[in-house]
Design a protein around this motif. Structure first.
Motif, PDB file in Angstrom:
ATOM      1  N   ASN A  98     -72.125 -39.354  35.742  1.00  0.00           N
ATOM      2  CA  ASN A  98     -71.326 -40.318  36.509  1.00  0.00           C
ATOM      3  C   ASN A  98     -70.213 -39.628  37.286  1.00  0.00           C
ATOM      4  O   ASN A  98     -69.901 -40.010  38.421  1.00  0.00           O
ATOM      5  CB  ASN A  98     -70.761 -41.401  35.589  1.00  0.00           C
ATOM      6  N   ALA A 158     -76.854 -40.192  20.188  1.00  0.00           N
ATOM      7  CA  ALA A 158     -76.199 -41.245  20.968  1.00  0.00           C
ATOM      8  C   ALA A 158     -74.878 -40.737  21.558  1.00  0.00           C
ATOM      9  O   ALA A 158     -74.556 -41.023  22.729  1.00  0.00           O
ATOM     10  CB  ALA A 158     -75.954 -42.478  20.099  1.00  0.00           C
ATOM     11  N   ALA A 159     -74.131 -39.962  20.782  1.00  0.00           N
ATOM     12  CA  ALA A 159     -72.873 -39.392  21.283  1.00  0.00           C
ATOM     13  C   ALA A 159     -73.140 -38.443  22.450  1.00  0.00           C
ATOM     14  O   ALA A 159     -72.427 -38.475  23.466  1.00  0.00           O
ATOM     15  CB  ALA A 159     -72.138 -38.668  20.157  1.00  0.00           C
ATOM     16  N   ASN A 160     -74.164 -37.601  22.315  1.00  0.00           N
ATOM     17  CA  ASN A 160     -74.515 -36.691  23.401  1.00  0.00           C
ATOM     18  C   ASN A 160     -74.934 -37.454  24.655  1.00  0.00           C
ATOM     19  O   ASN A 160     -74.565 -37.081  25.770  1.00  0.00           O
ATOM     20  CB  ASN A 160     -75.632 -35.739  22.970  1.00  0.00           C
ATOM     21  N   ASP A 161     -75.691 -38.525  24.468  1.00  0.00           N
ATOM     22  CA  ASP A 161     -76.089 -39.356  25.615  1.00  0.00           C
ATOM     23  C   ASP A 161     -74.867 -39.885  26.348  1.00  0.00           C
ATOM     24  O   ASP A 161     -74.823 -39.900  27.577  1.00  0.00           O
ATOM     25  CB  ASP A 161     -76.981 -40.511  25.163  1.00  0.00           C
ATOM     26  N   ALA A 162     -73.852 -40.304  25.592  1.00  0.00           N
ATOM     27  CA  ALA A 162     -72.631 -40.837  26.199  1.00  0.00           C
ATOM     28  C   ALA A 162     -71.889 -39.750  26.985  1.00  0.00           C
ATOM     29  O   ALA A 162     -71.415 -39.987  28.100  1.00  0.00           O
ATOM     30  CB  ALA A 162     -71.722 -41.440  25.125  1.00  0.00           C
ATOM     31  N   VAL A 163     -71.801 -38.551  26.423  1.00  0.00           N
ATOM     32  CA  VAL A 163     -71.092 -37.460  27.100  1.00  0.00           C
ATOM     33  C   VAL A 163     -71.874 -36.997  28.337  1.00  0.00           C
ATOM     34  O   VAL A 163     -71.288 -36.783  29.402  1.00  0.00           O
ATOM     35  CB  VAL A 163     -70.845 -36.279  26.120  1.00  0.00           C
ATOM     36  N   SER A 195     -73.992 -38.806  30.081  1.00  0.00           N
ATOM     37  CA  SER A 195     -73.861 -39.885  31.071  1.00  0.00           C
ATOM     38  C   SER A 195     -72.528 -39.799  31.798  1.00  0.00           C
ATOM     39  O   SER A 195     -72.459 -39.987  33.014  1.00  0.00           O
ATOM     40  CB  SER A 195     -73.991 -41.255  30.402  1.00  0.00           C
ATOM     41  N   SER A 196     -71.471 -39.487  31.067  1.00  0.00           N
ATOM     42  CA  SER A 196     -70.152 -39.329  31.670  1.00  0.00           C
ATOM     43  C   SER A 196     -70.153 -38.196  32.693  1.00  0.00           C
ATOM     44  O   SER A 196     -69.599 -38.330  33.790  1.00  0.00           O
ATOM     45  CB  SER A 196     -69.106 -39.058  30.580  1.00  0.00           C
ATOM     46  N   LYS A 197     -70.776 -37.080  32.351  1.00  0.00           N
ATOM     47  CA  LYS A 197     -70.855 -35.943  33.272  1.00  0.00           C
ATOM     48  C   LYS A 197     -71.644 -36.324  34.517  1.00  0.00           C
ATOM     49  O   LYS A 197     -71.220 -36.029  35.645  1.00  0.00           O
ATOM     50  CB  LYS A 197     -71.508 -34.740  32.570  1.00  0.00           C
ATOM     51  N   GLN A 200     -76.863 -40.635  15.388  1.00  0.00           N
ATOM     52  CA  GLN A 200     -75.518 -40.901  15.928  1.00  0.00           C
ATOM     53  C   GLN A 200     -75.089 -39.748  16.850  1.00  0.00           C
ATOM     54  O   GLN A 200     -74.455 -39.976  17.875  1.00  0.00           O
ATOM     55  CB  GLN A 200     -74.535 -41.070  14.774  1.00  0.00           C
ATOM     56  N   ASN A 201     -75.461 -38.523  16.504  1.00  0.00           N
ATOM     57  CA  ASN A 201     -75.131 -37.373  17.352  1.00  0.00           C
ATOM     58  C   ASN A 201     -75.881 -37.449  18.685  1.00  0.00           C
ATOM     59  O   ASN A 201     -75.327 -37.120  19.730  1.00  0.00           O
ATOM     60  CB  ASN A 201     -75.470 -36.062  16.638  1.00  0.00           C
TER      61      ASN A 201
END
Length: 160
Positions: free
Chosen positions: A119, A108-113, A115-117, A105-106
Motif C-alpha cells: 500500500n 496473518a501478521a506477515n500478510d498485514a505487514v 500489505s502495508s508495504k 497467527q504469524n
C-alpha cells in the motif's frame, strides 16, 4: 493511377510502422522498476529470520556482465564487494514456525505487514506489475532449513 495508389499505401504503411516503432522506443524508456523481496523462514522451531528487503541503491548490471563467445571466453571479474548493496531497508517479519509448529497467527501478521508495504508503494505512485514466489523447503532428514521467497515487481512512470 493504380501505381500511385499502391505507392501511397506502401508509404503510409512505412510511416505508420516507423511511428509505431518510435512510440515503442519512447514507451520502453518511460518506466522505472523496483523489486521488493520478502523472505519468510520455514525453519522449524522458529530459528530462522524473516524480512522484507528493499534496496536504497541502484546498480548497473552492465558492470557485472560479460558476453562470452567461442573466441572470447573471459568471464566478468567484478568482485562481490562491488556488487554488494549496503543501503537497504529491512522490515522484520515473523517466522512461519515456532516451537509448537506452524503458526498461523504469524502468517496473518506477515500478510498485514506485506500489505502495508504494498500500500505504501502504491501511494508513492508505483504499480504492482508482477509477483513471483518460490519455496525451498525441508529437503529431508537432516535438513531443517527452508525459505518462502516472494518478489514483488513494481513499475512507475519516470520523472524526467
Amino acid at each position: 493511377m493504380r501505381k500511385v495508389f499502391l505507392t501511397s499505401i506502401i508509404a503510409i504503411g512505412i510511416i505508420l510502422s516507423v511511428s509505431a516503432q518510435s512510440e515503442e522506443d519512447t514507451n520502453a524508456q518511460r518506466y522505472e522498476v523496483k523489486v521488493i523481496t520478502s523472505v519468510e523462514s520455514i525453519v522449524s522451531s522458529g530459528l530462522g529470520r524473516s524480512r522484507i528487503i528493499s534496496t536504497e541503491e541502484e546498480r548497473d548490471h552492465k558492470k557485472f556482465t560479460s558476453s562470452r563467445t567461442e573466441d572470447d571466453d573471459e568471464r566478468n571479474k567484478s568482485s562481490r564487494k562491488e556488487i554488494r548493496v549496503k543501503n537497504f531497508e529491512e522490515t522484520k517479519l515473523l517466522n512461519f514456525f515456532n516451537i509448537g509448529g506452524i503458526r498461523f497467527q504469524n502468517i496473518a501478521a506477515n500478510d498485514a505487514v506485506i500489505s502495508s508495504k504494498i500500500n505504501t508503494m502504491l501511494s508513492q505512485g508505483w504499480d504492482l506489475a508482477f509477483v513471483n514466489s518460490a519455496v525451498e523447503s525441508d529437503a529431508g532428514e537432516g535438513d531443517n532449513n527452508g525459505i518462502f521467497i516472494t518478489r514483488y515487481i513494481f513499475k512507475r512512470l519516470k520523472n524526467n
